[in-house]
Design a protein around this motif. Sequence first.
Motif, short mmCIF file in Angstrom:
data_model
loop_
_atom_site.label_atom_id
_atom_site.label_comp_id
_atom_site.label_asym_id
_atom_site.label_seq_id
_atom_site.Cartn_x
_atom_site.Cartn_y
_atom_site.Cartn_z
N MET A 1 0.70 -1.17 0.04
CA MET A 1 0.03 0.05 -0.04
C MET A 1 1.11 1.25 -0.11
SD MET A 1 -3.14 0.94 2.59
CE MET A 1 -3.49 -0.94 2.71
N ASP A 2 0.57 1.99 -1.10
CA ASP A 2 1.43 3.42 -1.07
C ASP A 2 1.13 4.21 0.09
OD1 ASP A 2 -0.80 4.07 -2.14
OD2 ASP A 2 0.23 5.45 -3.69
N ALA A 3 1.81 5.40 0.29
CA ALA A 3 1.89 6.44 1.42
C ALA A 3 0.50 7.23 1.14
CB ALA A 3 2.97 7.43 1.34
N ALA A 4 0.14 7.50 -0.32
CA ALA A 4 -1.09 8.39 -0.44
C ALA A 4 -2.30 7.50 -0.19
CB ALA A 4 -1.10 8.74 -1.93
N THR A 5 -2.21 6.17 -0.36
CA THR A 5 -3.33 5.28 0.12
C THR A 5 -3.67 5.50 1.66
OG1 THR A 5 -3.20 3.95 -1.80
CG2 THR A 5 -4.56 3.22 -0.10
N VAL A 6 -2.49 5.33 2.45
CA VAL A 6 -2.54 5.19 3.75
C VAL A 6 -2.91 6.39 4.15
CG1 VAL A 6 -1.01 5.03 5.85
CG2 VAL A 6 -0.69 3.32 3.91
N ALA A 7 -2.39 7.70 3.49
CA ALA A 7 -2.90 8.97 4.00
C ALA A 7 -4.35 9.11 3.88
CB ALA A 7 -2.46 9.92 3.23
N ARG A 8 -5.06 8.39 2.77
CA ARG A 8 -6.49 8.53 2.54
C ARG A 8 -7.43 7.86 3.73
NH1 ARG A 8 -4.51 8.72 -2.82
NH2 ARG A 8 -4.90 6.48 -2.88
N LEU A 9 -6.65 6.81 3.93
CA LEU A 9 -7.50 5.88 4.99
C LEU A 9 -7.24 6.58 6.45
CD1 LEU A 9 -6.18 2.36 3.83
CD2 LEU A 9 -8.56 3.19 3.65
N TYR A 10 -6.15 7.12 6.78
CA TYR A 10 -5.82 8.20 8.01
C TYR A 10 -6.91 9.13 7.98
CZ TYR A 10 -3.01 10.76 11.04
OH TYR A 10 -2.21 11.62 12.14
N ALA A 11 -6.94 9.76 6.82
CA ALA A 11 -8.03 10.77 7.01
C ALA A 11 -9.34 10.59 7.16
CB ALA A 11 -7.82 11.83 5.52
N LEU A 12 -9.79 9.55 6.35
CA LEU A 12 -10.96 8.78 6.65
C LEU A 12 -11.41 8.28 8.03
CD1 LEU A 12 -11.52 6.91 3.25
CD2 LEU A 12 -12.94 9.03 4.08
N LEU A 56 -10.25 18.49 10.17
CA LEU A 56 -8.68 18.04 9.86
C LEU A 56 -8.79 16.69 9.03
CD1 LEU A 56 -7.36 18.04 13.38
CD2 LEU A 56 -6.52 19.53 11.42
N GLY A 57 -9.61 15.76 9.03
CA GLY A 57 -9.76 14.58 8.05
C GLY A 57 -10.30 15.12 6.93
N ALA A 58 -11.19 15.88 6.69
CA ALA A 58 -11.81 16.25 5.49
C ALA A 58 -10.64 16.82 4.52
CB ALA A 58 -13.07 17.02 5.63
N VAL A 59 -9.79 17.92 5.21
CA VAL A 59 -8.71 18.87 4.59
C VAL A 59 -7.70 17.64 4.25
CG1 VAL A 59 -7.30 20.57 4.54
CG2 VAL A 59 -9.55 20.90 5.52
N ALA A 60 -7.36 16.98 5.16
CA ALA A 60 -6.30 15.87 5.16
C ALA A 60 -6.65 15.06 3.59
CB ALA A 60 -5.98 15.18 6.12
N LEU A 61 -8.09 14.50 3.61
CA LEU A 61 -8.28 13.72 2.67
C LEU A 61 -8.21 14.45 1.24
CD1 LEU A 61 -9.60 10.92 1.72
CD2 LEU A 61 -11.84 11.88 2.13
N GLY A 109 -1.67 7.17 16.15
CA GLY A 109 -2.13 8.18 15.06
C GLY A 109 -1.09 9.38 14.86
N ALA A 110 -0.31 9.66 15.92
CA ALA A 110 0.64 10.64 15.81
C ALA A 110 1.84 10.00 15.22
CB ALA A 110 1.04 10.92 17.35
N GLY A 111 1.84 8.74 15.45
CA GLY A 111 3.19 7.93 14.63
C GLY A 111 2.97 7.90 13.16
N ILE A 112 1.76 7.55 13.10
CA ILE A 112 1.36 7.52 11.61
C ILE A 112 1.44 8.59 10.90
CG2 ILE A 112 -0.48 6.82 9.92
CD1 ILE A 112 -1.39 4.63 11.90
N GLY A 113 0.96 9.76 11.54
CA GLY A 113 1.13 11.10 10.71
C GLY A 113 2.20 11.58 10.64
#
Length: 122
Positions: A1-12, A56-61, A109-113
């Motif tokens: 899984m690439d970072a952009a996909t992880v970022a979208r899941l994190y935001a969702l 935060l999640g909506a903008v991050a997504l 969450g902080a670590g993933i961010g």
Amino acid sequence: MDAATVARLYALGRVGLGAALLAAPARLGRPWVGGVADEPGGQVVLRALGVRDVALGAVALHVADRPQVGPRWMVLCAAADAVDCGATLAARDRLPGRSLGVAALAGAGAGIGVWLWTALRG
């Protein structure tokens, strides 16, 4: 899984948690802050936290695929999670035992961010 996909899941995940806090602040807040989650004042604060996480999640997504701003939003989310973790740990003696699980979730969450901040930059 690439970072952009992880970022979208994190935001969702953040949007989902925020929405759940808005809809059921007592139920979701009780393991974290105890009986105060059942009080009107506690519910105000929990709903405010929910709105924070939805925003935060909506903008991050929205910016997850934009290398100029996406990493900054991920580290902003990480900072919010780090504060949630630290504040929970600082008050742990006056919170329910299950609040340590919330602290662990916020710490993760902080670590993933932070990881996303570095991964999305380059």
